[in-house]
Design a protein around this motif. Structure first.
Motif, PDB file in Angstrom:
ATOM      1  N   ALA A  91     -12.558  -1.213  -2.391  1.00  0.00           N
ATOM      2  CA  ALA A  91     -12.600  -2.034  -4.280  1.00  0.00           C
ATOM      3  C   ALA A  91     -12.484  -1.472  -5.070  1.00  0.00           C
ATOM      4  O   ALA A  91     -12.238  -1.241  -6.442  1.00  0.00           O
TER       5      ALA A  91
ATOM      6  N   GLU B  21     -12.615 -10.545  -4.007  1.00  0.00           N
ATOM      7  CA  GLU B  21     -11.559 -10.741  -3.382  1.00  0.00           C
ATOM      8  C   GLU B  21     -10.690 -10.443  -2.527  1.00  0.00           C
ATOM      9  O   GLU B  21      -9.606  -9.825  -2.632  1.00  0.00           O
ATOM     10  N   HIS B  22      -9.862 -10.588  -4.245  1.00  0.00           N
ATOM     11  CA  HIS B  22      -8.577  -9.678  -4.849  1.00  0.00           C
ATOM     12  C   HIS B  22      -8.629  -8.379  -3.955  1.00  0.00           C
ATOM     13  O   HIS B  22      -7.526  -7.582  -4.112  1.00  0.00           O
ATOM     14  N   TYR B  23      -9.810  -7.292  -5.066  1.00  0.00           N
ATOM     15  CA  TYR B  23     -10.057  -6.136  -5.131  1.00  0.00           C
ATOM     16  C   TYR B  23      -9.907  -5.630  -3.056  1.00  0.00           C
ATOM     17  O   TYR B  23      -9.796  -4.324  -3.119  1.00  0.00           O
ATOM     18  N   ASN B  24     -10.883  -6.299  -2.680  1.00  0.00           N
ATOM     19  CA  ASN B  24     -10.519  -6.490  -0.994  1.00  0.00           C
ATOM     20  C   ASN B  24      -9.302  -5.838  -0.674  1.00  0.00           C
ATOM     21  O   ASN B  24      -9.050  -5.433   0.388  1.00  0.00           O
ATOM     22  N   HIS B  25      -8.836  -7.280  -0.848  1.00  0.00           N
ATOM     23  CA  HIS B  25      -7.460  -7.090  -0.314  1.00  0.00           C
ATOM     24  C   HIS B  25      -6.517  -6.612  -0.680  1.00  0.00           C
ATOM     25  O   HIS B  25      -6.075  -5.178   0.513  1.00  0.00           O
ATOM     26  N   LEU B  26      -6.381  -5.631  -1.614  1.00  0.00           N
ATOM     27  CA  LEU B  26      -5.554  -4.870  -2.323  1.00  0.00           C
ATOM     28  C   LEU B  26      -6.171  -3.162  -1.663  1.00  0.00           C
ATOM     29  O   LEU B  26      -5.372  -2.096  -1.323  1.00  0.00           O
TER      30      LEU B  26
ATOM     31  N   ASN C 178      -7.445  -3.155   1.518  1.00  0.00           N
ATOM     32  CA  ASN C 178      -6.725  -3.554   2.853  1.00  0.00           C
ATOM     33  C   ASN C 178      -5.271  -3.018   3.140  1.00  0.00           C
ATOM     34  O   ASN C 178      -5.132  -1.735   3.830  1.00  0.00           O
ATOM     35  N   GLN C 179      -4.912  -3.681   1.370  1.00  0.00           N
ATOM     36  CA  GLN C 179      -3.390  -2.906   2.115  1.00  0.00           C
ATOM     37  C   GLN C 179      -2.938  -1.320   2.220  1.00  0.00           C
ATOM     38  O   GLN C 179      -2.396  -0.681   2.507  1.00  0.00           O
TER      39      GLN C 179
END
Length: 329
Positions: free
Chosen positions: A150, A186-191, A193-194
């Motif tokens: 993140a 949560e949003h930056y963790n998802h980015l 992982n992508q």
């Protein structure tokens, strides 16, 4: 006697005249006698002799001056003669006569090969730099690799479209990350992982774009660069140059285990070396290996020989050349 001598002189000096002219002959005779008597006087004799010399000299100079003026024909003849005569001290080479060639063809002239350029001798430092440059070419440059977080995603976004300095941008990003809400984390963790999945996919595609032998040589070059080009920072930490991390490739072959390494792994997996440090367990394993008999070691040696033959065939199939081929750097 005097008259006879005078007559003899008259016969030599006086021009031929008619003997019938007696009166003229008598006058000449009288004049000659008077001249003879006058010459006997020293002063008159000297004057007469000087007169004769002047007269003779004037006649000679007149004749010489007249003879020194050559005509045009004489000039041309002299020029031709001078052109034909060689210069003094130089020998004229005889003219070469062309030999009549027979029906045989003349041999073609050999082409002169251009001179080879002499290679410049390099100093030891220049040789080392040249060798290092070649090693870097074989090491290959890999795309960005690693797991994104993140924090890295946030800093990447903050660096885009801002005119602030890097230090200020990182400071603001750190303050923003500290105040993140759970939804923002949560949003930056998802980015992240992508981004990690994209990096891994690009890395695998880059690896497969090279042959297994190219990856094998790249890893050898990277080991050499890490061993020779690593530096120590001010904090005492060792800093490796870029592109020195080994490339992961499932196509690469692992060499067969030697008899001793096979025995050491077997002893480590047995559980007898539990809670023993690696150094102490290594010493115990070495002593046990030395105490084994030849028949006990044969089991490990036969397994190594079988794996070695299999490895040779697989090496030829995967890398395209037999084992032991010279490394090109």
């Amino acid at each position: 006697m005097l008259a006879r001598g005078i007559l003899c002189r008259l016969a030599a000096d006086v021009p031929k005249t008619s003997t019938h002219d007696l009166s003229q002959l008598s006058r000449l005779l009288q004049r000659s006698i008077r001249t003879r008597n006058a010459i006997s006087i020293p002063s008159i004799s000297a004057l007469s002799h000087a007169y004769k010399l002047v007269l003779a000299e004037s006649r000679r100079s007149y004749a010489t001056a007249r003879a020194t003026k050559p005509t045009g024909t004489v000039k041309r003849a002299v020029k031709k003669t001078a052109a034909k005569k060689p210069a003094p001290g130089k020998k004229t080479a005889p003219k070469k006569t062309k030999k009549r060639t027979t029906s045989k063809r003349a041999k073609p002239k050999k082409k002169t090969e251009p001179k080879k350029k002499v290679a410049k001798k390099l100093t030891p430092e220049e040789k080392e730099r040249k060798a290092l440059k070649k090693v870097k070419e074989y090491a290959l440059r890999e795309p960005p690799r690693g797991v994104a977080t993140a924090w890295t995603v946030l800093v990447t976004e903050a660096m885009k479209g801002t005119g602030a300095s890097v230090r200020t941008t990182i400071k603001d990003a750190a303050a923003k990350l500290k105040n993140f809400t759970p939804a923002e984390k949560e949003h930056y963790n998802h980015l992240a992982n992508q981004k990690s999945a994209e990096n891994e996919k690009a890395y695998k595609a880059w690896v497969l774009s090279h042959t297994p032998d190219q990856i094998r040589l790249a890893n050898i070059a990277r080991r050499r660069l890490k061993r020779t080009s690593s530096k120590t920072s001010m904090t005492g930490r060792r800093v490796n140059p870029p592109n020195t991390r080994l490339i992961k490739d499932d196509r690469q072959l692992s060499p067969p285990l030697t008899p001793y390494v096979r025995f050491a792994l077997e002893r480590r997996q047995s559980g007898d070396m539990k809670d023993i440090s690696l150094g102490d367990s290594g010493k115990l394993t070495a002593n046990e290996w030395k105490s084994l008999s030849a028949s006990e070691k044969r089991k490990y040696e036969d397994a190594y020989a079988a794996d070695r033959e299999t490895y040779k065939h697989e090496y030829q199939r995967v890398y395209g050349h037999p084992i032991g081929t010279r490394i090109p750097f």
